[in-house]
Design a protein around this motif. Structure first.
Motif, short mmCIF file in Angstrom:
data_model
loop_
_atom_site.label_atom_id
_atom_site.label_comp_id
_atom_site.label_asym_id
_atom_site.label_seq_id
_atom_site.Cartn_x
_atom_site.Cartn_y
_atom_site.Cartn_z
N LEU A 169 0.84 -1.19 0.00
CA LEU A 169 0.00 0.00 0.00
C LEU A 169 0.87 1.23 0.00
O LEU A 169 1.76 1.38 0.83
CB LEU A 169 -0.91 0.00 1.23
CG LEU A 169 -1.90 -1.16 1.29
CD1 LEU A 169 -2.73 -1.06 2.55
CD2 LEU A 169 -2.77 -1.18 0.07
N LEU A 170 0.60 2.14 -0.94
CA LEU A 170 1.36 3.37 -1.07
C LEU A 170 0.46 4.54 -0.75
O LEU A 170 -0.69 4.57 -1.12
CB LEU A 170 1.89 3.51 -2.51
CG LEU A 170 2.73 2.34 -3.02
CD1 LEU A 170 3.06 2.56 -4.48
CD2 LEU A 170 4.00 2.21 -2.21
N LEU A 171 0.98 5.53 -0.07
CA LEU A 171 0.19 6.72 0.19
C LEU A 171 -0.06 7.44 -1.12
O LEU A 171 0.80 7.55 -1.97
CB LEU A 171 0.92 7.65 1.17
CG LEU A 171 1.03 7.10 2.60
CD1 LEU A 171 1.82 8.08 3.45
CD2 LEU A 171 -0.34 6.86 3.19
N CYS A 172 -1.29 7.97 -1.27
CA CYS A 172 -1.66 8.59 -2.54
C CYS A 172 -2.48 9.84 -2.26
O CYS A 172 -3.65 9.90 -2.54
CB CYS A 172 -2.47 7.61 -3.38
SG CYS A 172 -2.85 8.23 -5.01
N GLY A 173 -1.85 10.83 -1.69
CA GLY A 173 -2.57 12.04 -1.32
C GLY A 173 -2.28 13.21 -2.21
O GLY A 173 -2.61 14.34 -1.87
N ALA A 174 -1.67 12.98 -3.35
CA ALA A 174 -1.32 14.10 -4.22
C ALA A 174 -2.57 14.77 -4.75
O ALA A 174 -3.57 14.14 -5.00
CB ALA A 174 -0.46 13.60 -5.38
N SER A 223 -3.10 10.61 -9.70
CA SER A 223 -2.17 11.07 -8.68
C SER A 223 -0.78 10.94 -9.27
O SER A 223 -0.21 9.84 -9.31
CB SER A 223 -2.30 10.23 -7.41
OG SER A 223 -3.51 10.51 -6.76
N PRO A 224 -0.23 12.04 -9.79
CA PRO A 224 1.02 11.97 -10.56
C PRO A 224 2.13 11.26 -9.80
O PRO A 224 2.36 11.52 -8.62
CB PRO A 224 1.35 13.45 -10.79
CG PRO A 224 0.03 14.14 -10.74
CD PRO A 224 -0.76 13.40 -9.69
N GLY A 225 2.78 10.35 -10.50
CA GLY A 225 3.89 9.62 -9.92
C GLY A 225 3.48 8.47 -9.03
O GLY A 225 4.33 7.70 -8.58
N VAL A 226 2.18 8.34 -8.77
CA VAL A 226 1.72 7.29 -7.86
C VAL A 226 0.67 6.40 -8.51
O VAL A 226 0.81 5.19 -8.58
CB VAL A 226 1.17 7.90 -6.55
CG1 VAL A 226 0.74 6.78 -5.59
CG2 VAL A 226 2.19 8.81 -5.90
#
Length: 650
Positions: free
Chosen positions: A20-25, A225-228
């Motif tokens: 799981l990766l944070l995706c708050g962009a 979400s750029p980059g994610v």
């Protein structure tokens, strides 16, 4: 003859699923809507559930052994011989490029129908050209080392140390073969509302399906979400997700509020292309689209509007549509929100079974794509009407759709889309009249009025019938508004003036009758082709006199309403043969009748009428020898004989 399979000398490593990766962009804005709207992704910092990524089949596992070896440490001629042998066995056609040495100890040679890679430790492995290009230019450190291939020239599936991939020629997509999907599986594309323990994820499980998620906070058909995390269209159209092979039962694409920052036409176009690609990639799977989870409040109008546009795409593409529009308001769930658009943990648990019920029906193909679906969503949605238990079907004058045992919606070009509540008295009467074959199609929903409820139905000709339910009587009756009685009823104030019908319009003598009650007041409407429609006070003395005298069968139908005269009133009646009778009433005299075409009546009217002679205290009477007489409150008796005409007797 089947082609050989080249398997690795040892088994491949197990696939590592996504961490799981944070995706708050923040979603990049292309065209902000007119409404004052805060970006959904801004809530990520507040710890709202769902702001993570879960793109399956990606991995961070380190490269396998042998990749550190230099390409020059093996014999080129020996490698090329192996590559050519494999190419011939797989019937890959003629060479297109010479042998090429790659970093990490790999060699490759491209042929007409694929590329063969010499993989350190595993030998020569055939790859689809598209899979080879993805591995070579983007995914080598993620997928790892090619270890085996199986299938045929038409579809080569290659297993790497960290996953298996194949090329789907019809869709032009490289797809993951790690976890083939089949019956009972659901492929789910979504945003921060969608994860395994969310109301959507749990609901899909409760509906009986195993979800595989491609989802991330802050994304949508165009939002990313750029980059994610990729957008839906980027993931599918640009092949950034490597969708799984197989034929899942359903594919669910969740409508995202993140897309409100783009032009609706651009979002629709992206949605359309995404759905078209999914239809090619999964021709045997049912595709379900949804609108956007929202509240019925001004600053979320843009979410509702965009959801309606997605409905248009679903209709165009002939895929199933599931509506969650206004669910926060319809289910009175504002207290279950963590912010304005995301549910709290408690909210996810409450909304999951609601979504499960809708998803279960959508998975059967019951869709909400047209005017009926829009009316359903805008006037109470699933919370009020329930889920569809049929698709739309043609009926006389329009179409219908069933929502369980309670409601059906009907649509016609003239009247639009409206529901009928079949557990209520009005719906029961509509059913008893053979639905649209009796009264036509609804022109409005059932709604409450003082003392009861009403719903109107119309024929294709435009003629309408109103069905009324009275709370005091508990009974339901219809008023044919296209008829003279219904016209008079409405013109005189309808239920507010006359109350509710106590019977349907009924054939009576050579005309028709309908009775209405408003408390203690009772009004009778009568119609004949000779007299038109007129009303009588059903509790009055004139009505009692008329009824006791034989009513319409004897005196005919009222040709006027009851009229005020001096200190009393009068009403006139006419038979089919043309005979006319008046009935006069006053407190002092009661009600009495005269031939209103006779000599006595003409004399009375010409000589002061009720002001001078008063009201009749007797009916006009036939006497012996052919005379007629009537007595009045003034004490005067008028008598007519054939020889002498009218005489006044005091």
């Amino acid at each position: 003859m089947s082609l050989p399979r080249f398997l690795a000398p040892r088994s491949a490593l197990s696939t590592a699923l996504a961490g799981l990766l944070l995706c708050g962009a923040t979603v990049s804005a292309q065209a902000a809507p007119a409404e004052n709207y805060t970006q959904v992704s801004a809530y990520a910092a507040e710890g709202v559930p769902g702001y993570d990524s879960e793109m399956p089949y990606s991995t961070s596992v380190a490269p396998e052994h042998g990749q550190e070896a230099a390409a020059g440490l093996v014999n080129r001629e020996s490698v090329e011989a192996q590559l050519d042998t494999v190419a011939r066995s797989w019937q890959l056609g003629e060479p297109r490029e010479p042998v090429t040495g790659l970093d990490g100890g790999y060699w490759s040679k491209t042929f007409t129908h694929g590329t063969v890679v010499f993989s350190p430790g595993y030998g020569a492995i055939p790859l689809a050209q598209e899979v080879y290009q993805k591995w070579l230019h983007k995914e080598r450190n993620i997928w790892g080392t090619p270890v085996s291939s199986e299938g045929s020239t038409q579809q080569i599936t290659t297993r790497f140390t960290n996953g298996a991939y194949t090329y789907h020629s019809a869709s032009g997509l490289v797809r993951s073969a790690n976890k083939p999907l089949g019956q009972g599986d659901a492929l789910v594309l979504g945003d921060s509302q969608v994860f395994d323990t969310s109301w959507v994820g749990t609901g899909i499980n409760q509906a009986g399906f195993r979800p595989t998620f491609f989802r991330c906070g802050g994304v949508g058909y165009l939002a990313s979400s750029p980059g994610v995390c990729s957008s839906y269209s980027g993931g599918v159209l640009n092949n950034e997700w490597y969708l799984p092979v197989g034929n899942p039962s359903v594919i669910y694409v969740h409508g995202s509020g993140n897309d409100v920052w783009f032009k609706d036409t651009d979002t629709m176009n992206a949605a359309r292309q995404t759905i078209q690609k999914l239809k090619i990639a999964y021709p045997d799977s049912r595709i379900i689209m949804s609108d956007i989870f929202s509240q019925k409040i001004p600053d979320q109008r843009v979410r509702a509007y965009l959801g309606d546009r997605l409905r248009e795409v679903a209709r165009e593409e002939k895929v199933t549509f599931l509506s969650v529009k206004y669910w926060v308001t319809d289910y009175q769930g504002a207290s279950l929100l963590a912010d304005r658009v995301h549910l709290s943990d408690a909210g996810h648990k409450v909304y999951a079974p609601r979504f499960a019920a809708s998803f279960r029906q959508a998975a059967q193909g019951y869709t909400l794509v047209s005017a009926i679906g829009l009316a359903h969503a805008n006037t109470g949605g699933t919370a009020l009407y329930g889920v569809p238990t049929s698709n739309e079907f043609a009926i006389s004058g329009g179409v219908a759709q069933i929502f369980g045992s309670k409601y059906s919606f009907y649509w016609s070009e003239r009247y639009g889309a409206h529901p009928v509540y079949f557990l209520g008295a009005i719906g029961a009467k509509y059913r008893a009249a053979d639905y649209q074959n009796g009264y036509g199609l609804p022109t409005m929903p059932e709604h409450g009025i003082a003392g009861g409820a009403v719903q109107r139905f119309g024929l294709t000709t435009g003629q309408t019938t109103a069905i009324y339910w009275s709370a005091s009587s508990g009974k339901t009756h219809a008023v044919w508004e296209a008829g003279s009685i219904g016209n008079r009823y409405n013109a005189g104030g309808g239920s507010g003036a006359f109350g509710f019908p106590v019977e349907d319009e009924t054939a009576y003598a050579y005309g028709a009758r309908q009775v209405f009650e408003n408390g203690s007041r009772q009004t009778h409407f009568y119609w004949s082709k000779d007299t038109g429609a007129h009303l009588m006070n059903g509790r009055g003395s004139i009505f009692a006199q008329w009824a006791n005298s034989g009513g319409a069968h004897t005196l005919g139908f009222p040709s006027t309403d009851e009229q005020a005269v001096s200190n009393g009133s009068v009403q006139f009646f006419k038979t089919a043969s043309g005979a006319e009778t008046g009935i006069w009433w006053s407190p002092a005299s009661g009600s009495h009748k005269l031939n209103s075409r006779g000599a006595l009546y003409r004399h009375w009217v010409s000589n002061g009428y009720t002001r001078s002679i008063g009201f009749p205290t007797t009916d006009e009477q036939a006497n012996p020898h052919g005379s007629y007489s009537v007595t009045f409150t003034s004490g005067v008796t008028l008598k007519w004989t054939a020889r002498g005409g009218v005489q006044t007797i005091r």
